[in-house]
Structures are given as structure tokens and as C-alpha cells.
Design a protein around this motif. Structure first.
Motif, PDB file in Angstrom:
ATOM      1  N   ILE A 260      12.682  -2.393   0.223  1.00 15.27           N
ATOM      2  CA  ILE A 260      11.516  -1.579   0.845  1.00 15.27           C
ATOM      3  C   ILE A 260      12.226  -0.754   1.891  1.00 15.27           C
ATOM      4  CG2 ILE A 260       9.653  -1.530   2.117  1.00 15.27           C
ATOM      5  CD1 ILE A 260       8.841  -2.550  -0.568  1.00 15.27           C
ATOM      6  N   GLY A 261      12.198   0.590   2.000  1.00 15.83           N
ATOM      7  CA  GLY A 261      12.860   1.419   2.802  1.00 15.83           C
ATOM      8  C   GLY A 261      12.129   1.470   4.212  1.00 15.83           C
ATOM      9  N   GLY A 262      12.808   1.690   5.325  1.00 11.98           N
ATOM     10  CA  GLY A 262      12.621   1.909   6.621  1.00 11.98           C
ATOM     11  C   GLY A 262      11.814   3.231   7.173  1.00 11.98           C
ATOM     12  N   ILE A 263      11.972   4.200   6.195  1.00  9.97           N
ATOM     13  CA  ILE A 263      11.237   5.416   6.185  1.00  9.97           C
ATOM     14  C   ILE A 263       9.823   5.170   5.755  1.00  9.97           C
ATOM     15  CG2 ILE A 263      10.871   7.915   5.886  1.00  9.97           C
ATOM     16  CD1 ILE A 263      13.915   8.023   5.901  1.00  9.97           C
ATOM     17  N   VAL A 264       8.809   5.244   6.627  1.00 11.76           N
ATOM     18  CA  VAL A 264       7.413   4.560   6.343  1.00 11.76           C
ATOM     19  C   VAL A 264       6.210   5.803   6.262  1.00 11.76           C
ATOM     20  CG1 VAL A 264       5.414   3.052   6.679  1.00 11.76           C
ATOM     21  CG2 VAL A 264       7.973   2.261   7.244  1.00 11.76           C
ATOM     22  N   GLY A 265       5.487   6.114   5.376  1.00  8.49           N
ATOM     23  CA  GLY A 265       4.689   7.058   5.134  1.00  8.49           C
ATOM     24  C   GLY A 265       3.445   6.936   6.047  1.00  8.49           C
ATOM     25  N   MET A 266       2.913   7.892   6.758  1.00  2.00           N
ATOM     26  CA  MET A 266       1.790   7.709   7.467  1.00  2.00           C
ATOM     27  C   MET A 266       0.779   8.881   7.054  1.00  2.00           C
ATOM     28  SD  MET A 266       1.972   5.432   9.960  1.00  2.00           S
ATOM     29  CE  MET A 266       1.143   5.998  11.558  1.00  2.00           C
ATOM     30  N   ASP A 267      -0.508   8.445   7.113  1.00  2.91           N
ATOM     31  CA  ASP A 267      -1.533   9.239   6.753  1.00  2.91           C
ATOM     32  C   ASP A 267      -1.347  10.523   7.254  1.00  2.91           C
ATOM     33  OD1 ASP A 267      -4.763  10.437   7.050  1.00  2.91           O
ATOM     34  OD2 ASP A 267      -4.543   9.454   5.273  1.00  2.91           O
ATOM     35  N   ASP A 268      -1.520  11.713   6.328  1.00  2.44           N
ATOM     36  CA  ASP A 268      -1.238  12.907   6.680  1.00  2.44           C
ATOM     37  C   ASP A 268      -2.224  13.543   7.843  1.00  2.44           C
ATOM     38  OD1 ASP A 268       1.048  12.994   5.413  1.00  2.44           O
ATOM     39  OD2 ASP A 268       0.224  14.566   3.873  1.00  2.44           O
ATOM     40  N   THR A 269      -3.505  13.151   7.766  1.00  2.00           N
ATOM     41  CA  THR A 269      -4.494  13.441   8.958  1.00  2.00           C
ATOM     42  C   THR A 269      -4.196  13.142  10.007  1.00  2.00           C
ATOM     43  OG1 THR A 269      -5.941  11.442   8.442  1.00  2.00           O
ATOM     44  CG2 THR A 269      -6.240  13.603   7.106  1.00  2.00           C
ATOM     45  N   PHE A 270      -3.514  12.004  10.371  1.00  2.00           N
ATOM     46  CA  PHE A 270      -2.819  11.228  11.486  1.00  2.00           C
ATOM     47  C   PHE A 270      -1.704  12.069  12.043  1.00  2.00           C
ATOM     48  CE2 PHE A 270      -0.316   8.249  13.638  1.00  2.00           C
ATOM     49  CZ  PHE A 270      -0.893   8.239  14.698  1.00  2.00           C
ATOM     50  N   THR A 271      -0.779  12.137  11.145  1.00  2.00           N
ATOM     51  CA  THR A 271       0.770  12.646  11.906  1.00  2.00           C
ATOM     52  C   THR A 271       0.816  13.970  11.230  1.00  2.00           C
ATOM     53  OG1 THR A 271       1.645  11.289   9.854  1.00  2.00           O
ATOM     54  CG2 THR A 271       1.724  10.141  12.056  1.00  2.00           C
ATOM     55  N   GLN A 272      -0.046  14.685  11.038  1.00  2.00           N
ATOM     56  CA  GLN A 272       0.196  16.085  10.760  1.00  2.00           C
ATOM     57  C   GLN A 272       1.111  16.808  11.391  1.00  2.00           C
ATOM     58  OE1 GLN A 272      -3.044  19.488  10.751  1.00  2.00           O
ATOM     59  NE2 GLN A 272      -3.194  18.483   8.713  1.00  2.00           N
ATOM     60  N   GLY A 273       2.476  17.116  10.948  1.00  2.00           N
ATOM     61  CA  GLY A 273       3.158  17.828  11.538  1.00  2.00           C
ATOM     62  C   GLY A 273       3.783  16.905  12.913  1.00  2.00           C
ATOM     63  N   PHE A 274       4.035  15.726  12.651  1.00  2.00           N
ATOM     64  CA  PHE A 274       4.473  14.728  13.668  1.00  2.00           C
ATOM     65  C   PHE A 274       5.066  13.552  13.018  1.00  2.00           C
ATOM     66  CE2 PHE A 274       3.636  11.503  16.958  1.00  2.00           C
ATOM     67  CZ  PHE A 274       4.361  12.207  17.950  1.00  2.00           C
ATOM     68  N   ALA A 275       6.087  13.159  13.686  1.00  2.00           N
ATOM     69  CA  ALA A 275       6.913  11.869  13.231  1.00  2.00           C
ATOM     70  C   ALA A 275       7.102  10.969  14.461  1.00  2.00           C
ATOM     71  CB  ALA A 275       7.952  12.156  12.553  1.00  2.00           C
ATOM     72  N   ILE A 276       7.516   9.825  14.316  1.00  2.00           N
ATOM     73  CA  ILE A 276       7.677   8.674  15.264  1.00  2.00           C
ATOM     74  C   ILE A 276       9.182   8.126  14.835  1.00  2.00           C
ATOM     75  CG2 ILE A 276       7.206   6.752  16.435  1.00  2.00           C
ATOM     76  CD1 ILE A 276       4.151   7.170  15.243  1.00  2.00           C
TER      77      ILE A 276
ATOM     78  N   ASP B 271       0.851  -1.168   0.030  1.00  2.00           N
ATOM     79  CA  ASP B 271       0.004   0.045   0.037  1.00  2.00           C
ATOM     80  C   ASP B 271       0.863   1.355  -0.109  1.00  2.00           C
ATOM     81  OD1 ASP B 271       0.740   0.514   2.795  1.00  2.00           O
ATOM     82  OD2 ASP B 271      -0.780  -0.375   3.504  1.00  2.00           O
ATOM     83  N   SER B 272       0.098   2.275  -0.069  1.00  2.00           N
ATOM     84  CA  SER B 272       0.851   3.828  -0.173  1.00  2.00           C
ATOM     85  C   SER B 272       1.817   4.089   0.782  1.00  2.00           C
ATOM     86  CB  SER B 272      -0.101   4.714  -0.443  1.00  2.00           C
ATOM     87  OG  SER B 272      -1.021   4.962   0.626  1.00  2.00           O
ATOM     88  N   ASN B 273       1.980   3.346   2.005  1.00  2.00           N
ATOM     89  CA  ASN B 273       2.785   3.672   3.054  1.00  2.00           C
ATOM     90  C   ASN B 273       4.445   3.519   2.914  1.00  2.00           C
ATOM     91  OD1 ASN B 273       0.218   2.551   4.984  1.00  2.00           O
ATOM     92  ND2 ASN B 273       0.908   4.530   5.439  1.00  2.00           N
ATOM     93  N   PHE B 274       4.258   2.481   1.914  1.00  2.00           N
ATOM     94  CA  PHE B 274       5.894   1.816   1.535  1.00  2.00           C
ATOM     95  C   PHE B 274       6.412   2.334   0.219  1.00  2.00           C
ATOM     96  CE2 PHE B 274       3.011  -1.448   4.086  1.00  2.00           C
ATOM     97  CZ  PHE B 274       4.197  -1.279   5.440  1.00  2.00           C
ATOM     98  N   PHE B 275       7.605   2.421   0.098  1.00  2.00           N
ATOM     99  CA  PHE B 275       8.472   2.936  -0.791  1.00  2.00           C
ATOM    100  C   PHE B 275       9.479   1.985  -0.914  1.00  2.00           C
ATOM    101  CE2 PHE B 275       6.207   6.485   0.862  1.00  2.00           C
ATOM    102  CZ  PHE B 275       5.942   7.340  -0.324  1.00  2.00           C
ATOM    103  N   SER B 276       9.891   1.757  -2.229  1.00  2.00           N
ATOM    104  CA  SER B 276      10.971   0.893  -2.649  1.00  2.00           C
ATOM    105  C   SER B 276      12.158   1.751  -3.350  1.00  2.00           C
ATOM    106  CB  SER B 276      10.451  -0.277  -3.665  1.00  2.00           C
ATOM    107  OG  SER B 276       9.929   0.401  -4.667  1.00  2.00           O
TER     108      SER B 276
END
Length: 445
Positions: A398-414, A355-360
């Protein structure tokens, strides 16, 4: 033993609020160009390492768990619904204690304790846990080490727990308040641990806290029922604790059981044993360089300013907040920021099979990637960033920097242990609160 160590102090001004923009700009000259401090890790490990096939299932499960865990994050960071921190945790005298420990050249042992941690390795998922003693007889139970939650809880008479439970009846110092306790990570009923609030003597590595409050859990959701881990030790600030009570480490500070108001973590890479937590001290044998301090900008999580990401010398601006989370395995950023990061890796893009969270990206890429936190660069190991092949025989990983839905992590990272395996980390209540990073001995192995 706590020898003298050179320190680097940093004073941080938070970035502007609002919707962040993610633009690639030239590498700013103010940043440290050597993200590993005294040495650089070789990036040609691909030739001698068999890259496994990416297993999406546990990663997707972690993403869903994080959505629940951090559902109140933006409110917390905005100062809503917080528990007031005890005044003692902001006492200027704490600065003196910390400075004295790092200035000690006599190697005099102070009040500190180092306890081993075990890594429950599940592919690219790492869960670090260790023993905690409960009650007058110090019954040992395994608990997950979590720097991004404020509650301690274990099973006591739990109806659906498969793990070792606390025999509270065997402790003459155990008291149950009868007040309800619930850690609820989802409004749909998933992700919970509930019971009543109790208190008892709690210990780790010989350091004891009297009357430590914890959740005596009688019912848990299946995602918390992971053998052999019985419960969870929250080591964030108690401002976000569901119990409304100080954390175990905060009580160690306030009851003057530790020499200094900080704890430290060494997390191994690919080894079940060897990790450790040090309460009130710093184990220089696990670091290969000096500490760089990054200011905490919100005493909720261990929250630092995430300036951006440097990819092969190209700087991708972030300007967001980030929680340092030892109980998370990866680096999770807003989807727009993730897209900008991978746009700077030749051949990289959205992963076709997931799904869209992942990048290669091409598996044979010779990348250098660093996180810029509070004005300093901290490098990532490709061994941790590369999560595996995008399918059997694929030339893409697959890269270990994973995308998160912007409505959830707006201005925030883990920032999880994908990062912390390369950096020995120190979590300090003094000097206004800060997190220190020193190059880990993992990088030389």
C-alpha cells in the motif's frame, strides 16, 4: 549555535483557481533534478527490510480525523472567518532578524531553545509530542506538536481525561476568563475539546510567554484522550485559532523572547526518541544540506503551492494548495490526483482489499517519487511511502499517498510526517512567511 548556512530564496506566484486537472506531462526542465540535494537515498532497501502487513485501521482513523480537522479548510484558504493577525507579525524588521541569524559566522548563541520530542509510534502512525511548562512553577505536561492548528489546550479539572492534568490552583499567575472555549472538529459532536479560555505563564526549553491564552479543557472526545499526551500545541497561524488569540510561538516573537521569528522541526524515523523542536533557531546537526525556501501562500495553515508529483521522471500536475501538517502521518491528496500518480507506477492500482482511498503497487518496485512544491522537488523515502503488504504474503504494498474524497479536498492537499521525516523543516514568519526544507540526517541512516 547558529552557524552560517547557504540559503536559497524563492518567490512564488499562486496557480490559477478553479477545478484542477491532473494530467501526466513531461518532466519540466525548470525543476531541480536532485530532490535530496547533496545526496540520493538508495531505493533497494526491500532486500534487507521485512515489509509488514498493512494495518488499515489506524490509517482510516486518521483519515476520518482529518476530515473533521480540515472541514473549514476551503473557507480559511478563501479568507473567510479568519482572526486578524497582529501587525507585529508582518513587521519588516523580522526579515532583518532572520537574515542576521543565518549570516552569523561567529557561532554566538542567541535566544533560542531546543526541546526533545517523543514519537508515539503506532505502526505507520507517528504522533510527535513534547513537554510544555505551565504556570509559575512550570508544571510539565505533554502536548502534541501540530503545525496545522492554532490553539493550545490542556485539561484542567477535566471530567473524562485519563491524562495528567494541569493543577491551576498551584499557580498564582493563572487566570480563567470564564469565556467558553471549544475546538470542534465535527458537526455531529465527534472530535471536540471544550472548557473555558484561560491564561498563564507558558514555557518551553527555558523560553517563557507571559499571559498566554489556552483552552482549560474540562471535557474531551475519546479520540483526544491519548495517554500520555495531555493536550495540543497549535503552531499554525493564529488566523485560524478558535480562541481568537495569538499562538505560543507568535507571542514568543512579539514578546521578543526569541532571536529570530522561526521554529524548526526534526522528526525521526522509527525511533521513539531523537526528534526535536527548536524555537527561534536552526539545528544544523540535523540537516545534511542547505535550506530551500518555499513561500507561504496563505497565512492560515503553513500553506504552500503543491505543483505536482514526479514519479520516475514523469511529472503529474497538481496545481493545488497544501498544508504542511506535522501532526498528520501521510500525504493526502484529492482522489483524482492520487489516481493519476499511481497510473505512473507500473503495476499499481486501487487496492483490492481496502476502500477507494488506498492504492497498491508492486512491493519490489524501485521507485523515485518527489513532491514538487513551489518550483522545487523534494524526494520521498520508500521506507515511509511503503505502508506495508496488501495482505499476508502479497507481492503488492500500500502506498503512502492516500486519496481523499474530492468534495472534501477540492484543490487541497495535506503533507504529513511521511514527508517531514526526510526533510528538516523551518517555519518562518519573516520574508512574507515561508517554509524551508533541508535534507534530514535521517536519509543517511
Amino acid at each position: 549555535m547558529l552557524p552560517h548556512l547557504p540559503l536559497s530564496f524563492l518567490f512564488l506566484t499562486a496557480g490559477a483557481s478553479g477545478f484542477p486537472m491532473y494530467d501526466m506531462v513531461l518532466y519540466p526542465p525548470m525543476y531541480v533534478r536532485d530532490p535530496f540535494g547533496t545526496f540520493n537515498e538508495t531505493q533497494d532497501w526491500h532486500s534487507s527490510t521485512v515489509v509488514p502487513i498493512f494495518d488499515a485501521q489506524p490509517v482510516v482513523a486518521e483519515i476520518e480525523a482529518l476530515r473533521l480537522k480540515y472541514q473549514n479548510a476551503l473557507d480559511f484558504l478563501a479568507g473567510k472567518d479568519l482572526v486578524a493577525l497582529p501587525d507585529a507579525l508582518s513587521d519588516p524588521g523580522l526579515d532583518v532578524l532572520t537574515d542576521a541569524v543565518f549570516a552569523d559566522t561567529t557561532n554566538t548563541a542567541g535566544h533560542s531553545a531546543t526541546d526533545p520530542l517523543t514519537d508515539a509510534i503506532q505502526g505507520k502512525i507517528d504522533i510527535y509530542y513534547g513537554p510544555l511548562g505551565f504556570g509559575k512553577k512550570s508544571q510539565q505536561l505533554s502536548v502534541t506538536i501540530d503545525t496545522a492548528s492554532g490553539d493550545l489546550w490542556i485539561p484542567v479539572g477535566c471530567i473524562n481525561c485519563d491524562n495528567l492534568q494541569y493543577n491551576a490552583a498551584a499557580s498564582s499567575t493563572y487566570r480563567n476568563t470564564g469565556n467558553a472555549f471549544k475546538v470542534n472538529y465535527g458537526q455531529d459532536g465527534t472530535g471536540y475539546a471544550e472548557g473555558t479560555l484561560a491564561y498563564d505563564t507558558i514555557s518551553m526549553g527555558g523560553l517563557k510567554v507571559n499571559n498566554q491564552y489556552f483552552g482549560a479543557v474540562t471535557d474531551v472526545s475519546s479520540n483526544f484522550n491519548v495517554v500520555p499526551i495531555s493536550g495540543r500545541l497549535g503552531l499554525s497561524f493564529s488566523s485560524i485559532a478558535m480562541s481568537g488569540k495569538p499562538t505560543f510561538f507568535e507571542n514568543l516573537i512579539m514578546q521578543e523572547r526569541v532571536e529570530a521569528p522561526f521554529f524548526s522541526l526534526h522528526l525521526t524515523r522509527g525511533r521513539a526518541s531523537g526528534s526535536e523542536i527548536t524555537l527561534g533557531g536552526y539545528d544544523m546537526s540535523k540537516a545534511a544540506g542547505s535550506l530551500t525556501w518555499v513561500s507561504v501562500i496563505s497565512k492560515t495553515y503553513w500553506t504552500v503551492h503543491f505543483d505536482g508529483v514526479v514519479v520516475d521522471g514523469n511529472y503529474v500536475s497538481g496545481d493545488i494548495d497544501a498544508a504542511i501538517d506535522a501532526a498528520s502521518s501521510f500525504i493526502h491528496v484529492p482522489q483524482a490526483l492520487a489516481s493519476s500518480i499511481y497510473a505512473n507506477i507500473p503495476g499499481a492500482g486501487p487496492a483490492a482489499n481496502y476502500d477507494s482511498n488506498f492504492f497498491s503497487f508492486p512491493c519490489d518496485s524501485n521507485l523515485t517519487i518527489s513532491l514538487s512544491l513551489g518550483g522545487h522537488d523534494f524526494g520521498l523515502s520508500m521506507r515511509d511511502f511503503n505502508l506495508g503488504q496488501d495482505g499476508d504474503g502479497s507481492k503488492y504494498c500500500i502506498g503512502g499517498i492516500v486519496g481523499m474524497d474530492d468534495t472534501f479536498t477540492q484543490g487541497f492537499a495535506i503533507i504529513g510526517n511521511e514527508f517531514l521525516k526526510s526533510w528538516y523543516s523551518v517555519y518562518d514568519y519573516s520574508h512574507g512567511a515561508r517554509v524551508g526544507f533541508a535534507p534530514s540526517i535521517n536519509n543517511a541512516q
